[in-house]
Design an enzyme around this catalytic site. Structure first.
Site, mmCIF file in Angstrom:
data_model
loop_
_atom_site.group_PDB
_atom_site.id
_atom_site.type_symbol
_atom_site.label_atom_id
_atom_site.label_comp_id
_atom_site.label_asym_id
_atom_site.label_seq_id
_atom_site.Cartn_x
_atom_site.Cartn_y
_atom_site.Cartn_z
ATOM 1 N N ASP A 17 2.003 -4.867 -5.586
ATOM 2 C CA ASP A 17 0.959 -5.064 -6.587
ATOM 3 C C ASP A 17 1.292 -4.177 -7.790
ATOM 4 O O ASP A 17 2.055 -3.213 -7.678
ATOM 5 C CB ASP A 17 -0.400 -4.691 -5.979
ATOM 6 C CG ASP A 17 -1.534 -4.806 -6.968
ATOM 7 O OD1 ASP A 17 -1.565 -5.782 -7.740
ATOM 8 O OD2 ASP A 17 -2.395 -3.905 -6.982
ATOM 9 N N ASP A 19 -1.285 -2.978 -10.685
ATOM 10 C CA ASP A 19 -2.302 -2.007 -11.086
ATOM 11 C C ASP A 19 -2.728 -1.153 -9.896
ATOM 12 O O ASP A 19 -3.200 -1.667 -8.885
ATOM 13 C CB ASP A 19 -3.522 -2.732 -11.675
ATOM 14 C CG ASP A 19 -3.148 -3.600 -12.861
ATOM 15 O OD1 ASP A 19 -2.546 -3.069 -13.795
ATOM 16 O OD2 ASP A 19 -3.452 -4.810 -12.835
#
Length: 246
Positions: A17, A19
Site C-alpha cells: 500500500d 499511504d
C-alpha cells in the site's frame, strides 16, 4: 521458516500500500477527509453537528476508493446523496462532489507541505528487490504516480495498481481483494506466493479474503489489535523491524 526479510520462504512478491506504508500521507488524507466531512455536516446539521473522528476514518474511509469512502461514512450516519458525475465540482452535494472536494484539499496540503517517505520502508524495499523478489504498489489513490515521483520511488515497483488503473480495469477497491489480486497477476505470481503490506483495516480485509501468503499490518496509529483482528499475520510499527529479527 522465515527469511532475513521476515517473510515465509515461499514468498516471491511483495505488494505494498502507499499511504501510511510507503509515505507519510495517511495523516494528510485523514485531515483532508475531516475538513471535508465536517464542513458538509456543519452545512447540513448546523453548529451542533457530530464531527468526523479518527475512528470514523479508520472504520469507514481509510484504504477505500474515494467515492466508496464517502458512501460508507455517510451511510454510517444514515445519510444518502446522489452519486453525481466523476467531474462534479467540489461544492456539489453529491458523492463525487464531496470526493472531489476532499481531493482538492489533499492536493493543496501536499503542495504546501510536500510528501515524506518512511525511511524504514525504503530500506526494506531495497532489501526486497536485492533478494530478487518482485514488487507492486497497490493504492486506491489516483495520485499515486505523482506521490511516488515526488519521493523518487517510482523505480522501486515492477507494477502499479492504483485508483487510475482500477478505474480503467473496472476493479472494485478495498476491502475487496481485486486490486491486490491484479497486482499479483501482473507480477506473474499466485496470491499464495505474495505478501501484502497494509496499514488500513480495509487492506487487512483484502489480504485475508484474497488468500495471500502473508499479510503484514503496519501500525502507525496504535491499532495493533484491530489489524490482527482483520487478518494480519504479523504487525509491525515500521517495516525495518521485519529485517531486524525483532
Amino acid at each position: 521458516m522465515t527469511t532475513q526479510l521476515g517473510l515465509p520462504e515461499t514468498i516471491l512478491a511483495c505488494l505494498f500500500d502507499l499511504d501510511g506504508v510507503v509515505t507519510k500521507t495517511a495523516v494528510v488524507h485523514a485531515a483532508a477527509w475531516k475538513e471535508t466531512f465536517d464542513a458538509f455536516l456543519r452545512e447540513r446539521d448546523g453548529d451542533g453537528f457530530r464531527p468526523f473522528t479518527d475512528a470514523d476514518y479508520g472504520e469507514y474511509v481509510d484504504g477505500r476508493p474515494r467515492a466508496d469512502g464517502v458512501r460508507t461514512f455517510l451511510a454510517s450516519r444514515g445519510i444518502e446523496l446522489p452519486e453525481g458525475a466523476p467531474d462534479d465540482p467540489p461544492d456539489a452535494r453529491t458523492v463525487n462532489g464531496l470526493g472531489n472536494r476532499k481531493n482538492d484539499l489533499l492536493l493543496k496540503k501536499i503542495r504546501t507541505d510536500g510528501v515524506e517517505a518512511y525511511d524504514g520502508t525504503l530500506r526494506y524495499l531495497a532489501a526486497v528487490r536485492a533478494a530478487g523478489l518482485r514488487t507492486a504498489i497497490v493504492s486506491s489513490s489516483a495520485n499515486t504516480v505523482d506521490v511516488l515521483r515526488s519521493i523518487d520511488a517510482e523505480h522501486l515497483f515492477d507494477t502499479r495498481i492504483d485508483g487510475v488503473v482500477a478505474r480503467e480495469r473496472g476493479l472494485p477497491g478495498k476491502p475487496r481483494p481485486d486490486t491486490f489480486l491484479a497486482a499479483a497477476r501482473d507480477l506473474g505470481v499466485e496470491p499464495s506466493r505474495a505478501a501484502v503490506f497494509e496499514d488500513a483495516l480495509a487492506g487487512m480485509d483484502a489480504g485475508r479474503s484474497g488468500h495471500f501468503g502473508y499479510v503484514v499490518g503496519v501500525d502507525r496509529v496504535g491499532q495493533t489489535d484491530a489489524l490482527y483482528a482483520h487478518g494480519a499475520d504479523r504487525v509491525v510499527r515500521d517495516l525495518a523491524e521485519l529485517g531486524s529479527g525483532r
